[in-house]
Design an enzyme around this catalytic site. Structure first.
Site, PDB file in Angstrom:
ATOM      1  CG  HIS A 229      -2.104  -0.892   1.057  1.00  0.00           C
ATOM      2  ND1 HIS A 229      -2.977  -1.151   2.078  1.00  0.00           N
ATOM      3  CD2 HIS A 229      -2.542  -1.609  -0.002  1.00  0.00           C
ATOM      4  CE1 HIS A 229      -3.917  -1.979   1.651  1.00  0.00           C
ATOM      5  NE2 HIS A 229      -3.668  -2.273   0.399  1.00  0.00           N
ATOM      6  CG  ASP A 230       3.759   2.069   3.085  1.00  0.00           C
ATOM      7  OD1 ASP A 230       2.704   2.624   3.439  1.00  0.00           O
ATOM      8  OD2 ASP A 230       4.533   1.500   3.881  1.00  0.00           O
TER       9      ASP A 230
END
Length: 248
Positions: A229-230
Site C-alpha cells: 500500500h505504501d
C-alpha cells in the site's frame, strides 16, 4: 448490544451474529466495527457457546471499507493494520461460519473468509475490488482468498477485481458450499447445530490445531500488504478512482 449488530443464542450452543448497518449497507462504519467487536467479545470465553454464525441482511453480507476510510488510507491517516477487528473470526475459540447470504464486496468478502467455514449464495456477487481503485489488496486477502477459493480462481479475483456470481464460483470448482441465497442461513444453522452436539473442549482444541497455519501467517501477510500500500495507495490516480468509482 450494538444497534447495527445483533448477537443472540438461536439454539443450544449456537450464537448468531447479524450485521445490519442499513445506512452504510454493511460497510465498515465505526458502528459496524464496534458491533462486530462487541459480539465476538460476547462469544469469547463464553462456555455456553460452541459455534458462531456470522451473517448480514437482505442482499448484503458485508461491503468492505467506507469511502471515508479509503480516502484516509490514501492520505496516510489510516492503514489496514488499524482495523484488526476483521481477524476476530479466525481467532475466535470456537468454529465460525460465515453465512454469506448477500453480496461480499472487497474487504467484506475477505472478512467472510476469516471464518472457518463460508457458505455462499448462487445469486450473490463476490469480489475483491481493491485493484479497481488502483491499489493492491489488503486485510490479509492475498493469503485468504487463494487459500479459501483455490489459487487459480483466487489470483484471478485479486488481479481482475471483477464481480463473480456464486454460480460462477461453483462452476469453477470452488470447494465451498454454494447454495441458493434463500438457503444460505438454514445451511449454516444445520452445520452449527452439528458442531454444538460435540464437547466444547474438543471443538476448541480442533479449531486451534486446524487454524494454526493461518494464524501463524496472517499478520506477516498483512504487514507485507501494508508495504505494498505504501507503494500503490498514495497516488493521485487512486484518489481519482475512489472519487469516480466508489459505490459502482
Amino acid at each position: 448490544m450494538g444497534q447495527v449488530v445483533q448477537h443472540e443464542f438461536i439454539a443450544d450452543g449456537v450464537v448468531k451474529i447479524t450485521m445490519e448497518e442499513r445506512q452504510g449497507r454493511n460497510t465498515f462504519t465505526p458502528e459496524l466495527i464496534d458491533g462486530i467487536t462487541e459480539a465476538f467479545n460476547f462469544v469469547k470465553g463464553n462456555d455456553a457457546c460452541k459455534a458462531v454464525i456470522l451473517t448480514g441482511y437482505d442482499n448484503y453480507f458485508c461491503c468492505g471499507g467506507t469511502k471515508d476510510e479509503l480516502m484516509k488510507i490514501y492520505k496516510g491517516e489510516l492503514n489496514f493494520n488499524d482495523l484488526t477487528f476483521f481477524t476476530m473470526p479466525l481467532f475466535c475459540e470456537v468454529p465460525v461460519i460465515s453465512a454469506m447470504q448477500g453480496h461480499g464486496i472487497g474487504g467484506g468478502l475477505v472478512f467472510g473468509m476469516y471464518s472457518d467455514f463460508s457458505i455462499l449464495g448462487l445469486e450473490n456477487i463476490y469480489t475483491t475490488n481493491f485493484m479497481k481503485y488502483g491499489f493492491t489488496p489488503g486485510m490479509g486477502g492475498t493469503l485468504l482468498i487463494p487459500h479459501r477459493l483455490g489459487e487459480a480462481v483466487g489470483h484471478e479475483m485479486l488481479f481482475t477485481a471483477r464481480n463473480f456470481r456464486g454460480s460462477e464460483l461453483k462452476e469453477r470448482g470452488v470447494e465451498l458450499e454454494i447454495v441458493p441465497k434463500k438457503d444460505v442461513v438454514d445451511s449454516a444453522v444445520r452445520l452449527a447445530k452439528s458442531f454444538a452436539e460435540k464437547p466444547r473442549l474438543s471443538l476448541v482444541t480442533l479449531k486451534n490445531h486446524l487454524s494454526k497455519s493461518l494464524r501463524d501467517r496472517i499478520f506477516e501477510y498483512i504487514a507485507d500488504e501494508v508495504k505494498m500500500h505504501d507503494l500503490t495507495f498514495h497516488r493521485p490516480e487512486v484518489e481519482a478512482r475512489i472519487e469516480k468509482l466508489f459505490g459502482q
